[in-house]
Design a protein around this motif. Structure first.
Motif, PDB file in Angstrom:
ATOM      1  N   ASN A   1      -7.675  10.562  -3.159  1.00 41.24           N
ATOM      2  CA  ASN A   1      -7.556   9.352  -3.970  1.00 41.24           C
ATOM      3  C   ASN A   1      -6.308   8.583  -3.556  1.00 41.24           C
ATOM      4  O   ASN A   1      -5.360   9.172  -3.086  1.00 41.24           O
ATOM      5  N   ARG A   2      -6.317   7.297  -3.766  1.00 44.23           N
ATOM      6  CA  ARG A   2      -5.172   6.472  -3.377  1.00 44.23           C
ATOM      7  C   ARG A   2      -4.561   5.717  -4.543  1.00 44.23           C
ATOM      8  O   ARG A   2      -3.897   4.714  -4.354  1.00 44.23           O
ATOM      9  N   SER A   3      -4.787   6.177  -5.760  1.00 44.68           N
ATOM     10  CA  SER A   3      -4.203   5.492  -6.896  1.00 44.68           C
ATOM     11  C   SER A   3      -3.819   6.524  -7.965  1.00 44.68           C
ATOM     12  O   SER A   3      -4.263   7.663  -7.947  1.00 44.68           O
ATOM     13  N   CYS A   4      -3.006   6.069  -8.877  1.00 45.25           N
ATOM     14  CA  CYS A   4      -2.602   6.908  -9.997  1.00 45.25           C
ATOM     15  C   CYS A   4      -3.823   7.273 -10.813  1.00 45.25           C
ATOM     16  O   CYS A   4      -4.648   6.404 -11.119  1.00 45.25           O
TER      17      CYS A   4
ATOM     18  N   THR B   1       0.827  -1.202   0.000  1.00 50.49           N
ATOM     19  CA  THR B   1       0.000   0.000   0.000  1.00 50.49           C
ATOM     20  C   THR B   1       0.863   1.255   0.000  1.00 50.49           C
ATOM     21  O   THR B   1       0.622   2.182  -0.763  1.00 50.49           O
TER      22      THR B   1
ATOM     23  N   CYS C   1       4.590   3.846 -10.817  1.00 51.32           N
ATOM     24  CA  CYS C   1       4.203   3.353 -12.143  1.00 51.32           C
ATOM     25  C   CYS C   1       4.892   4.141 -13.254  1.00 51.32           C
ATOM     26  O   CYS C   1       4.673   3.889 -14.435  1.00 51.32           O
TER      27      CYS C   1
ATOM     28  N   HIS D   1      -3.865   5.009 -13.804  1.00 51.47           N
ATOM     29  CA  HIS D   1      -3.848   3.559 -13.550  1.00 51.47           C
ATOM     30  C   HIS D   1      -4.618   3.246 -12.261  1.00 51.47           C
ATOM     31  O   HIS D   1      -4.053   2.749 -11.299  1.00 51.47           O
ATOM     32  N   PRO D   2      -5.909   3.550 -12.217  1.00 48.92           N
ATOM     33  CA  PRO D   2      -6.672   3.405 -10.971  1.00 48.92           C
ATOM     34  C   PRO D   2      -6.764   1.971 -10.444  1.00 48.92           C
ATOM     35  O   PRO D   2      -6.989   1.764  -9.264  1.00 48.92           O
ATOM     36  N   SER D   3      -6.562   0.981 -11.285  1.00 53.17           N
ATOM     37  CA  SER D   3      -6.687  -0.404 -10.820  1.00 53.17           C
ATOM     38  C   SER D   3      -5.383  -0.955 -10.269  1.00 53.17           C
ATOM     39  O   SER D   3      -5.360  -2.048  -9.707  1.00 53.17           O
ATOM     40  N   ASP D   4      -4.272  -0.216 -10.414  1.00 53.26           N
ATOM     41  CA  ASP D   4      -2.971  -0.707  -9.911  1.00 53.26           C
ATOM     42  C   ASP D   4      -2.906  -0.634  -8.407  1.00 53.26           C
ATOM     43  O   ASP D   4      -3.408   0.189  -7.763  1.00 53.26           O
TER      44      ASP D   4
ATOM     45  N   LEU E   1       2.620   1.771  -3.436  1.00 49.69           N
ATOM     46  CA  LEU E   1       1.750   2.206  -4.517  1.00 49.69           C
ATOM     47  C   LEU E   1       1.295   3.645  -4.350  1.00 49.69           C
ATOM     48  O   LEU E   1       1.034   4.325  -5.328  1.00 49.69           O
ATOM     49  N   CYS E   2       1.197   4.106  -3.123  1.00 50.99           N
ATOM     50  CA  CYS E   2       0.650   5.443  -2.891  1.00 50.99           C
ATOM     51  C   CYS E   2       1.712   6.521  -2.736  1.00 50.99           C
ATOM     52  O   CYS E   2       1.435   7.680  -2.987  1.00 50.99           O
TER      53      CYS E   2
END
Length: 67
Positions: A58-61, A6, A43, A64-67, A9-10
């Motif tokens: 938000n916690r994603s790119c 986590t 990423c 690339h929201p599913s990464d 990725l963040c």
């Protein structure tokens, strides 16, 4: 070194100065121009510092929201 998935990725992996023009920032829609201070995600997507505000909600790119 142990790294939580986590956190990896963040977290922003680095802050750089852009070496060449790179199109449009997907968040603020301003041009990414040579010499701009940018944030590079794990990423490898790059954004202006507006990514800091993005990560407040938000916690994603954004690209690339599913990464």
């Amino acid at each position: 070194v142990v790294c939580s998935l986590t956190i990896c990725l963040c977290a922003l992996s680095s802050e750089d100065v852009l070496s060449k023009d790179a199109g449009e920032c997907a968040i603020c829609l301003e041009e990414l121009q040579q010499g701009d201070t940018i944030a590079r995600l794990p990423c490898l997507c790059i954004y202006h510092k507006c990514i800091d505000e993005w990560f407040e909600v938000n916690r994603s790119c954004p690209e690339h929201p599913s990464d």
